[in-house]
Design a protein around this motif. Structure first.
Motif, PDB file in Angstrom:
ATOM      1  N   SER A 118      17.378  38.310  46.009  1.00 42.07           N
ATOM      2  CA  SER A 118      18.097  39.241  45.138  1.00 42.07           C
ATOM      3  C   SER A 118      19.562  38.859  45.019  1.00 42.07           C
ATOM      4  O   SER A 118      20.307  39.486  44.266  1.00 42.07           O
ATOM      5  N   GLU A 148      22.598  36.912  43.724  1.00 40.54           N
ATOM      6  CA  GLU A 148      22.919  36.153  42.513  1.00 40.54           C
ATOM      7  C   GLU A 148      24.089  35.199  42.748  1.00 40.54           C
ATOM      8  O   GLU A 148      24.102  34.071  42.254  1.00 40.54           O
ATOM      9  N   TRP A 184      24.860  40.847  44.178  1.00 45.38           N
ATOM     10  CA  TRP A 184      23.410  41.016  44.140  1.00 45.38           C
ATOM     11  C   TRP A 184      22.917  41.216  42.710  1.00 45.38           C
ATOM     12  O   TRP A 184      23.619  41.752  41.855  1.00 45.38           O
ATOM     13  N   GLY A 185      21.677  40.793  42.485  1.00 48.12           N
ATOM     14  CA  GLY A 185      21.023  40.995  41.200  1.00 48.12           C
ATOM     15  C   GLY A 185      19.611  41.496  41.430  1.00 48.12           C
ATOM     16  O   GLY A 185      19.307  42.054  42.484  1.00 48.12           O
ATOM     17  N   LYS A 186      18.740  41.262  40.475  1.00 48.26           N
ATOM     18  CA  LYS A 186      17.354  41.695  40.614  1.00 48.26           C
ATOM     19  C   LYS A 186      16.557  40.664  41.416  1.00 48.26           C
ATOM     20  O   LYS A 186      16.870  39.474  41.388  1.00 48.26           O
ATOM     21  N   PHE A 225      11.562  36.712  37.109  1.00 46.49           N
ATOM     22  CA  PHE A 225      11.913  37.964  37.781  1.00 46.49           C
ATOM     23  C   PHE A 225      10.669  38.636  38.356  1.00 46.49           C
ATOM     24  O   PHE A 225       9.630  38.712  37.683  1.00 46.49           O
ATOM     25  N   SER A 259       7.866  45.075  38.975  1.00 43.28           N
ATOM     26  CA  SER A 259       7.974  46.380  39.638  1.00 43.28           C
ATOM     27  C   SER A 259       6.954  47.292  38.973  1.00 43.28           C
ATOM     28  O   SER A 259       6.276  46.904  38.005  1.00 43.28           O
ATOM     29  N   THR A 271       7.998  47.606  35.274  1.00 37.47           N
ATOM     30  CA  THR A 271       7.761  46.451  34.411  1.00 37.47           C
ATOM     31  C   THR A 271       6.272  46.202  34.230  1.00 37.47           C
ATOM     32  O   THR A 271       5.829  45.764  33.172  1.00 37.47           O
ATOM     33  N   ALA A 284      14.645  39.877  32.673  1.00 38.22           N
ATOM     34  CA  ALA A 284      14.952  40.879  33.692  1.00 38.22           C
ATOM     35  C   ALA A 284      14.392  42.257  33.345  1.00 38.22           C
ATOM     36  O   ALA A 284      14.129  43.068  34.238  1.00 38.22           O
ATOM     37  N   ASP A 285      14.189  42.538  32.067  1.00 37.61           N
ATOM     38  CA  ASP A 285      13.699  43.846  31.646  1.00 37.61           C
ATOM     39  C   ASP A 285      12.181  43.967  31.687  1.00 37.61           C
ATOM     40  O   ASP A 285      11.634  45.039  31.435  1.00 37.61           O
TER      41      ASP A 285
END
Length: 238
Positions: A28, A30, A42-44, A64, A67, A70, A94-95
């Motif tokens: 996680s 970045e 931090w990122g995803k 990515f 979850s 998603t 990421a989305d």
């Protein structure tokens, strides 16, 4: 003139193409902490690739982790995804709008093997990851089947290769004065408590991939489908 005490925000880390990455890790983070960067950014959760100079290193995402949210996006378009766990899905964005691949829950064979089928965004089989049960005194091994390519076998580095290679590793540790033959080989690496297990992945007697634990891997052969390497990282070397 007054100057702001806050440094300008660093620009977002651009994703990289997943298809030809070599060394990657699951993280996680970045922007890792460095001499010039006192705090990590931090990122995803993602499959990430190190980029840039050491002092300004970034971990660029190439896929990515999914979850619950998603995964729900894709279920209407791909019902087969219902059988996959959210943490075993990967997206190109990421989305979670563009599914890359997913790993089905394992199916156990009569011989005690656990087989994980990996599928692409259209539900087509990319390959199969198989956990082979342990044979004392050694731990479990792995097998990857990729259509139209030789089988890939993942074994602990101590028992990977021919007898000459194994003997060379043992001799090297003896000369270093830090190897106990019975204890180390019996546990497939006596220092496993302090570092992840290292695996050599061979196809046609050539090393095509190496891994440290489940989350850091290096692909050495261009023909290896990176999504299968990612799948191992998701499943974990349990």
């Amino acid at each position: 003139m007054a100057f702001s005490r806050h440094k300008a925000e660093e620009s977002p880390v651009d994703p990289v193409n997943w298809a030809d990455v070599q060394t990657f890790l699951v993280s996680s983070v970045e922007r890792p902490e460095t001499v010039k960067r006192k705090r990590a950014v931090w990122g995803k959760p993602a499959i990430r690739v190190a980029r840039g100079p050491k002092d300004m290193r970034v971990l660029a995402p190439c896929a990515f982790l999914g979850s619950v949210e998603t995964q729900h996006i894709q279920r209407s378009a791909l019902p087969g995804l219902d059988v996959a766990r959210p943490e075993h899905t990967l997206y190109e964005d990421a989305d979670g709008g563009c599914l890359l691949c997913y790993v089905e829950p394992p199916v156990e064979t009569d011989g005690g093997e656990q087989q994980y089928i990996v599928r692409d965004d259209a539900g087509q089989v990319i390959g199969t990851l198989t956990r082979v049960p342990p044979r004392r005194p050694f731990k479990h091994t792995w097998r990857i089947e990729q259509p139209d390519h030789p089988e890939i076998v993942g074994r602990n580095e101590w028992v990977s290769g021919d007898a000459k290679e194994i003997a060379g590793r043992v001799a090297g540790r003896f000369l270093g004065g830090v190897f106990n033959a019975v204890g180390d080989l019996g546990a497939e690496g006596g220092d496993q408590r302090t570092k992840p297990r290292s695996l050599d992945w061979r196809a046609a007697d050539k090393i095509v991939m190496v891994s440290e634990g489940s989350e850091r891997m290096t692909v050495r052969a261009g023909w290896v489908d990176r999504r299968l390497a990612f799948a191992f990282a998701l499943v974990g070397d349990r």
